[in-house]
Design an enzyme around this catalytic site. Structure first.
Site, mmCIF file in Angstrom:
data_model
loop_
_atom_site.group_PDB
_atom_site.id
_atom_site.type_symbol
_atom_site.label_atom_id
_atom_site.label_comp_id
_atom_site.label_asym_id
_atom_site.label_seq_id
_atom_site.Cartn_x
_atom_site.Cartn_y
_atom_site.Cartn_z
ATOM 1 N N ASP A 232 -13.160 7.031 6.919
ATOM 2 C CA ASP A 232 -11.830 6.432 6.955
ATOM 3 C C ASP A 232 -11.202 6.679 5.589
ATOM 4 O O ASP A 232 -11.616 6.110 4.579
ATOM 5 C CB ASP A 232 -11.959 4.928 7.252
ATOM 6 C CG ASP A 232 -10.589 4.245 7.322
ATOM 7 O OD1 ASP A 232 -9.642 4.747 6.679
ATOM 8 O OD2 ASP A 232 -10.482 3.206 7.997
ATOM 9 N N HIS B 267 -14.116 -1.393 6.824
ATOM 10 C CA HIS B 267 -12.961 -2.141 7.319
ATOM 11 C C HIS B 267 -13.226 -2.789 8.683
ATOM 12 O O HIS B 267 -13.968 -2.242 9.506
ATOM 13 C CB HIS B 267 -11.780 -1.164 7.443
ATOM 14 C CG HIS B 267 -10.461 -1.828 7.648
ATOM 15 N ND1 HIS B 267 -9.845 -1.886 8.872
ATOM 16 C CD2 HIS B 267 -9.647 -2.465 6.779
ATOM 17 C CE1 HIS B 267 -8.690 -2.523 8.743
ATOM 18 N NE2 HIS B 267 -8.547 -2.884 7.484
ATOM 19 N N HIS C 179 -7.087 4.868 2.250
ATOM 20 C CA HIS C 179 -6.565 4.543 0.916
ATOM 21 C C HIS C 179 -6.675 5.700 -0.067
ATOM 22 O O HIS C 179 -6.428 5.525 -1.254
ATOM 23 C CB HIS C 179 -7.262 3.291 0.377
ATOM 24 C CG HIS C 179 -6.917 2.084 1.174
ATOM 25 N ND1 HIS C 179 -5.750 1.371 0.973
ATOM 26 C CD2 HIS C 179 -7.538 1.500 2.226
ATOM 27 C CE1 HIS C 179 -5.700 0.380 1.846
ATOM 28 N NE2 HIS C 179 -6.762 0.437 2.625
ATOM 29 N N ASN D 250 0.818 -1.217 0.000
ATOM 30 C CA ASN D 250 0.000 0.000 0.000
ATOM 31 C C ASN D 250 0.853 1.269 0.000
ATOM 32 O O ASN D 250 0.365 2.354 0.292
ATOM 33 C CB ASN D 250 -0.918 0.016 1.226
ATOM 34 C CG ASN D 250 -1.845 -1.173 1.238
ATOM 35 O OD1 ASN D 250 -2.417 -1.525 0.215
ATOM 36 N ND2 ASN D 250 -1.991 -1.821 2.385
ATOM 37 N N SER E 160 -10.844 -0.670 0.679
ATOM 38 C CA SER E 160 -9.509 -1.257 0.623
ATOM 39 C C SER E 160 -9.413 -2.501 -0.239
ATOM 40 O O SER E 160 -8.366 -2.778 -0.803
ATOM 41 C CB SER E 160 -9.039 -1.585 2.037
ATOM 42 O OG SER E 160 -9.948 -2.464 2.670
ATOM 43 N N GLU F 202 -15.744 4.222 4.473
ATOM 44 C CA GLU F 202 -14.417 4.465 3.912
ATOM 45 C C GLU F 202 -14.622 5.358 2.695
ATOM 46 O O GLU F 202 -15.703 5.352 2.101
ATOM 47 C CB GLU F 202 -13.779 3.140 3.453
ATOM 48 C CG GLU F 202 -13.445 2.215 4.594
ATOM 49 C CD GLU F 202 -12.897 0.853 4.148
ATOM 50 O OE1 GLU F 202 -12.092 0.811 3.205
ATOM 51 O OE2 GLU F 202 -13.278 -0.154 4.760
ATOM 52 N N LYS G 207 0.118 3.839 4.618
ATOM 53 C CA LYS G 207 -0.131 3.495 3.211
ATOM 54 C C LYS G 207 0.617 4.497 2.319
ATOM 55 O O LYS G 207 1.834 4.449 2.265
ATOM 56 C CB LYS G 207 -1.628 3.385 2.988
ATOM 57 C CG LYS G 207 -2.212 2.401 4.044
ATOM 58 C CD LYS G 207 -3.513 1.839 3.750
ATOM 59 C CE LYS G 207 -4.091 1.083 4.946
ATOM 60 N NZ LYS G 207 -3.368 -0.126 5.344
HETATM 61 C C1 LIG Z 1 -9.655 1.214 5.438
HETATM 62 C C2 LIG Z 1 -8.574 0.874 6.416
HETATM 63 N N1 LIG Z 1 -8.614 1.422 7.638
HETATM 64 C C3 LIG Z 1 -7.676 1.149 8.563
HETATM 65 C C4 LIG Z 1 -6.631 0.299 8.276
HETATM 66 C C5 LIG Z 1 -5.616 0.008 9.334
HETATM 67 O O1 LIG Z 1 -4.516 0.852 9.196
HETATM 68 P P1 LIG Z 1 -3.112 0.456 9.849
HETATM 69 O O2 LIG Z 1 -2.473 -0.495 8.886
HETATM 70 O O3 LIG Z 1 -2.395 1.740 9.970
HETATM 71 O O4 LIG Z 1 -3.383 -0.191 11.154
HETATM 72 C C6 LIG Z 1 -6.529 -0.266 7.012
HETATM 73 C C7 LIG Z 1 -5.381 -1.128 6.659
HETATM 74 O O5 LIG Z 1 -5.373 -2.287 6.699
HETATM 75 C C8 LIG Z 1 -7.542 0.000 6.056
HETATM 76 O O6 LIG Z 1 -7.521 -0.591 4.872
#
Ligand SMILES: Cc1ncc(COP(=O)(O)O)c(C=O)c1O
Length: 396
Positions: free
Chosen positions: A212, A139, A215, A48, A187, A183, A240
């Site tokens: 969120d 997520h 991405h 990512n 993702s 989101e 990411k």
């Molecule tokens: C939409 C989303 N939120 C949160 C996360 C978690 O982020 P982190 O990898 O910084 O814990 C991810 C990653 O896996 C994600 O895809």
């Protein structure tokens, strides 16, 4: 083996039977574009690191400099002695990037969603259990936060603003606090939520919109600011496109103050370490000037999607740097991933429960380190792979 372990073992065995058991593979990254596994080199399509920043010399230099100057750890929670003097300037940079009045750094994206949502949905503060409208494909960490707050999520169909509108208007007269949770870029699908419609609905229905932007931040939106302009509260990660680790909440100053006082994941967790903060700080200095990299990634992803669809692959509603090749069964996704590996591409099979049943896929992520020749070769390899009839049947 103690009693509980035999249960865990039985669970793992059942996963294996269904091709759903996960395993850790040691990898040796040899830069942003490629990695080595067992001595063989692969083009990395499973990272990512969209802007290829994690090997950027400025991030590495500032990380090393801050480790030397401030040490390798922060030593305590920020409310104890961990609030090193560069935290607040970084938060100002985050707030400026996200065009929000304030920001608060958190330990990781997962931890931020889990801890921040729990605090925001606290019924003892809100006076009632809030009404939380959530996209079905949000997520796992967002679900975790809702669960931690013991709130019932009212799920709307993925990316479906009309369905969300129906659900929210059913509660129009309800005085309980309303939240919408989505989101911006999903993702596992690489599609974009209808942000403008959702934000307009949130405004008319007096709902708090929490987005969120994991991405999108860095890679999409003007100056890489992401796709969360209409959100009241943005949660995002530095892990990411920003190339390192850690997370943030961008919000109103009152919300920031509230989290400092009420979010247990902030209060009772050691502050991010200086080397990580150095990398974050350097990435924030670079990101707004990286339009060329953003355009390069978007063009590659668009060209890949066009080519993949042309040879019969199903890429869903992807419109970003994340492109799934939806294979159907877990077995089919594993088979496709194995074929790509034989040809020198590292791409991971994503299986339920991460994605819905019968939509197992190989998730590809394009980054600024990839080039047009990588895309040509990838399409050539895919044209030799059989297209999964299962996926076509499921998605038609
Ligand atoms: C939409 C989303 N939120 C949160 C996360 C978690 O982020 P982190 O990898 O910084 O814990 C991810 C990653 O896996 C994600 O895809």
């Amino acid at each position: 083996m103690v009693g509980s372990e035999t249960r865990y073992q039985a669970f793992l065995k059942a996963l294996g039977k269904d091709h759903l058991r996960r395993e850790l593979t040691p990898v040796d990254p040899s830069g942003a574009r490629s990695l080595q596994v067992g001595g063989k080199a692969y083009v990395n399509l499973a990272s990512n690191d969209y802007l290829a920043l994690r090997f950027h010399e400025a991030l590495i230099a500032r990380s090393a400099e801050w480790a030397g100057r401030y040490g390798t750890g922060s030593g305590a929670s920020r409310l104890v002695t961990g609030n090193l003097d560069f935290f607040e300037p970084i938060e100002v940079k985050v707030a400026q990037l996200k065009q929000k009045p304030a920001a608060l750094l958190m330990a990781s994206g997962f931890q931020a969603n889990a801890a921040v949502l729990q605090a925001l949905f606290d019924r003892s503060v809100l006076g009632a259990e809030p009404l939380v409208f959530a996209d079905r494909l949000n997520h796992a960490s967002m679900h975790f936060g809702c669960k931690a707050a013991s709130v019932h999520q009212i799920r709307y169909r993925h990316g479906d603003a009309a369905h969300l509108t129906d659900l929210v208007t059913q509660f129009q007269e309800d005085s309980r606090p309303k939240f919408i949770l989505t989101e911006s870029v999903f993702s596992m699908d690489g599609d974009v939520a209808p942000m403008d419609e959702i934000a307009a609905l949130a405004r008319t229905q007096n709902a708090t919109l929490i987005v969120d932007d994991a991405h999108a931040t860095g890679i999409l939106g003007e100056g890489g600011r992401g796709l969360s302009d209409g959100a009241d509260i943005v949660i995002g990660t530095f892990s990411k496109a920003l190339g390192s680790f850690g997370a943030y909440v961008a919000c109103a100053p009152t919300v920031r103050d509230y989290l400092i006082n009420r979010c247990s994941g902030f209060i009772y967790s050691t502050a991010l370490p200086p080397p990580v903060l150095g990398a974050i700080d350097a990435a924030l200095d670079l990101v707004q000037g990286m339009d060329e990299a953003r355009t390069h990634v978007a063009n590659m992803a668009a060209r890949f999607r066009f080519g993949a669809k042309g040879i019969g692959f199903e890429t869903g509603a992807s419109a970003t740097q994340i492109v799934p090749l939806i294979a159907g069964t877990a077995d089919a996704a594993l088979g496709l991933s194995a074929k790509l590996r034989e040809a020198g591409f590292w791409a991971t099979a994503i299986r339920p429960p991460t994605v819905p049943q019968m939509t197992a896929r190989v998730r590809l992520a394009f980054t600024a380190a990839h080039n047009d020749a990588d895309i040509d070769r990838l399409l050539e390899v895919l044209s030799e792979c059989a297209v999964s009839n299962t996926a076509k049947a499921v998605l038609s």
